[in-house]
Design a protein around this motif. Structure first.
Motif, short mmCIF file in Angstrom:
data_model
loop_
_atom_site.label_atom_id
_atom_site.label_comp_id
_atom_site.label_asym_id
_atom_site.label_seq_id
_atom_site.Cartn_x
_atom_site.Cartn_y
_atom_site.Cartn_z
N MET A 1 55.52 -29.70 -49.26
CA MET A 1 54.81 -28.65 -50.18
C MET A 1 54.87 -28.33 -51.37
SD MET A 1 53.53 -27.40 -47.70
CE MET A 1 53.02 -25.36 -48.07
N SER A 2 53.96 -28.05 -52.06
CA SER A 2 54.72 -27.62 -53.71
C SER A 2 54.70 -25.76 -53.66
CB SER A 2 53.06 -27.10 -54.17
OG SER A 2 53.57 -26.85 -55.70
N ARG A 3 56.05 -25.81 -54.64
CA ARG A 3 56.28 -24.52 -55.26
C ARG A 3 55.81 -23.73 -54.92
NH1 ARG A 3 61.47 -23.81 -59.24
NH2 ARG A 3 59.96 -24.94 -60.27
N PHE B 1 44.60 -33.90 -48.87
CA PHE B 1 43.39 -33.77 -48.76
C PHE B 1 43.52 -35.31 -49.24
CE2 PHE B 1 40.52 -34.26 -51.83
CZ PHE B 1 39.57 -33.01 -52.05
N TYR B 2 44.36 -35.78 -49.93
CA TYR B 2 44.21 -37.31 -49.68
C TYR B 2 45.59 -37.99 -49.23
CZ TYR B 2 41.51 -36.08 -54.10
OH TYR B 2 40.73 -35.92 -55.15
N SER B 3 45.04 -39.09 -48.07
CA SER B 3 45.94 -39.73 -47.64
C SER B 3 47.36 -40.11 -47.93
CB SER B 3 45.50 -41.20 -47.26
OG SER B 3 44.87 -41.79 -46.99
N PHE B 4 47.47 -40.88 -49.08
CA PHE B 4 48.57 -41.32 -49.98
C PHE B 4 49.96 -39.88 -49.91
CE2 PHE B 4 47.79 -39.42 -53.90
CZ PHE B 4 48.32 -39.52 -54.15
N THR B 5 49.10 -38.66 -49.81
CA THR B 5 50.25 -37.49 -50.05
C THR B 5 51.39 -37.57 -48.63
OG1 THR B 5 48.86 -35.78 -49.83
CG2 THR B 5 49.14 -36.54 -51.72
N GLY B 6 50.14 -38.21 -47.45
CA GLY B 6 51.31 -37.55 -46.20
C GLY B 6 50.76 -35.87 -45.90
N THR B 7 51.81 -35.59 -45.08
CA THR B 7 52.31 -33.97 -45.56
C THR B 7 52.75 -33.10 -46.48
OG1 THR B 7 54.36 -33.90 -44.27
CG2 THR B 7 53.05 -34.50 -42.83
N THR B 8 52.50 -34.16 -47.16
CA THR B 8 53.01 -33.38 -49.44
C THR B 8 51.88 -32.94 -49.08
OG1 THR B 8 54.86 -34.17 -49.28
CG2 THR B 8 54.06 -33.33 -50.81
N THR B 9 51.09 -32.13 -50.48
CA THR B 9 50.87 -31.91 -51.17
C THR B 9 50.74 -32.23 -52.58
OG1 THR B 9 51.42 -29.34 -52.28
CG2 THR B 9 50.47 -29.38 -49.98
N LEU B 10 49.45 -32.88 -52.78
CA LEU B 10 49.34 -32.96 -54.36
C LEU B 10 49.70 -32.87 -55.33
CD1 LEU B 10 47.63 -35.50 -56.36
CD2 LEU B 10 45.74 -34.30 -56.36
N ALA B 11 49.62 -31.04 -55.16
CA ALA B 11 50.55 -30.64 -56.09
C ALA B 11 52.23 -30.63 -56.48
CB ALA B 11 50.62 -29.03 -56.35
N ALA B 12 52.60 -31.24 -54.99
CA ALA B 12 53.96 -31.04 -55.11
C ALA B 12 54.13 -33.10 -55.74
CB ALA B 12 54.56 -31.66 -53.16
N TYR B 13 53.22 -33.58 -55.36
CA TYR B 13 53.41 -34.61 -56.26
C TYR B 13 52.97 -34.69 -58.20
CZ TYR B 13 53.61 -37.96 -52.78
OH TYR B 13 53.76 -39.16 -51.41
N PHE B 14 52.44 -33.62 -58.07
CA PHE B 14 52.86 -33.79 -59.37
C PHE B 14 53.41 -32.77 -59.90
CE2 PHE B 14 47.52 -33.43 -59.58
CZ PHE B 14 47.45 -35.02 -60.57
N THR B 15 53.85 -31.91 -59.21
CA THR B 15 55.21 -31.18 -60.09
C THR B 15 56.56 -32.06 -59.53
OG1 THR B 15 55.43 -29.17 -58.80
CG2 THR B 15 56.88 -29.53 -58.93
N SER B 16 57.23 -33.26 -59.13
CA SER B 16 57.72 -33.93 -59.38
C SER B 16 57.77 -35.08 -60.24
CB SER B 16 58.21 -34.88 -58.01
OG SER B 16 58.06 -34.28 -57.08
N ALA B 17 56.49 -35.34 -61.06
CA ALA B 17 56.07 -35.35 -62.09
C ALA B 17 56.15 -35.33 -63.62
CB ALA B 17 54.43 -36.52 -61.56
N THR B 18 56.11 -34.09 -63.32
CA THR B 18 55.91 -33.35 -64.55
C THR B 18 56.98 -32.45 -64.22
OG1 THR B 18 54.61 -32.04 -62.77
CG2 THR B 18 53.66 -33.11 -64.30
N GLY B 19 57.52 -31.27 -63.61
CA GLY B 19 58.50 -30.29 -64.33
C GLY B 19 59.44 -30.32 -63.65
N GLY B 20 59.33 -31.38 -62.21
CA GLY B 20 61.43 -31.57 -61.46
C GLY B 20 61.28 -32.80 -62.41
N ASN B 21 60.78 -33.20 -62.82
CA ASN B 21 60.83 -34.87 -64.14
C ASN B 21 61.51 -34.03 -65.18
OD1 ASN B 21 61.89 -37.49 -63.27
ND2 ASN B 21 59.61 -38.00 -63.50
#
Length: 171
Positions: A1-3, A129-149
């Motif tokens: 989940m994204s925050r 929405f996209y299978s590669f994210t599993g139960t996580t959202t795409l927003a959470a992936y983007f957060t990891s690649a941007t602000g979180g990183n």
């Protein structure tokens, strides 16, 4: 989940975290940016690492949006092999000059923001929405690649810089 619950919040966080990191980087002389900080990684290495993870995110999204199934996190690596993947990334970009690392970091960061801005709210916040994210959202992936990183890099670099800045003179 994204925050975050909106695209605007996600973009604002990425921009703010990057600005904070870049403000710190602007206080560090270029000569110091090649010195080891932690685990043999320099400021330059932190930038190339963040850049590569940003590129990987762009690739995952692009492939998934085109109907494909990206290899996440990478070909030959699963999530349980992040240490090995990160070591491979470090080795692959070890000879990247500082100026190129800095430019590529900025370019990739800007591309990530543009990509987020093109996404719909459903794409970003709907689970699976996209299978590669599993139960996580795409927003959470983007957060990891941007602000979180960016926040992670800031913490490591800032800790090192506070402890060592007196040993360097401005370029």
């Amino acid at each position: 989940m994204s925050r975050f619950s909106t695209k605007e919040e996600l973009v604002a966080d990425a921009i703010a975290a990057r600005a904070k990191l870049e403000a710190l980087l602007n206080t560090i002389p270029d000569s110091a940016k090649l010195d080891p900080i932690v685990d043999g990684m320099s400021v330059k290495d932190f930038l190339t690492h963040r850049t590569e993870w940003g590129r990987m995110m762009i690739g995952w999204y692009s492939e998934a949006a085109a109907g494909g199934t990206p290899a996440v996190p990478a070909e030959k690596f699963g999530w349980g092999q992040l240490n090995e993947l990160n070591a491979e990334i470090h080795a692959r970009f070890a000879d990247t000059p500082l100026e190129k690392a800095t430019t590529q970091f900025a370019t990739t960061s800007e591309e990530l923001i543009r990509l987020i801005e093109t996404c719909t709210e459903d794409e970003l916040f709907e689970q699976r929405f996209y299978s590669f994210t599993g139960t996580t959202t795409l927003a959470a992936y983007f957060t990891s690649a941007t602000g979180g990183n960016y926040r992670s890099a800031y913490r490591h670099i800032n800790r090192w810089w506070r402890a060592n800045q007196d040993t360097f003179t401005a370029d």
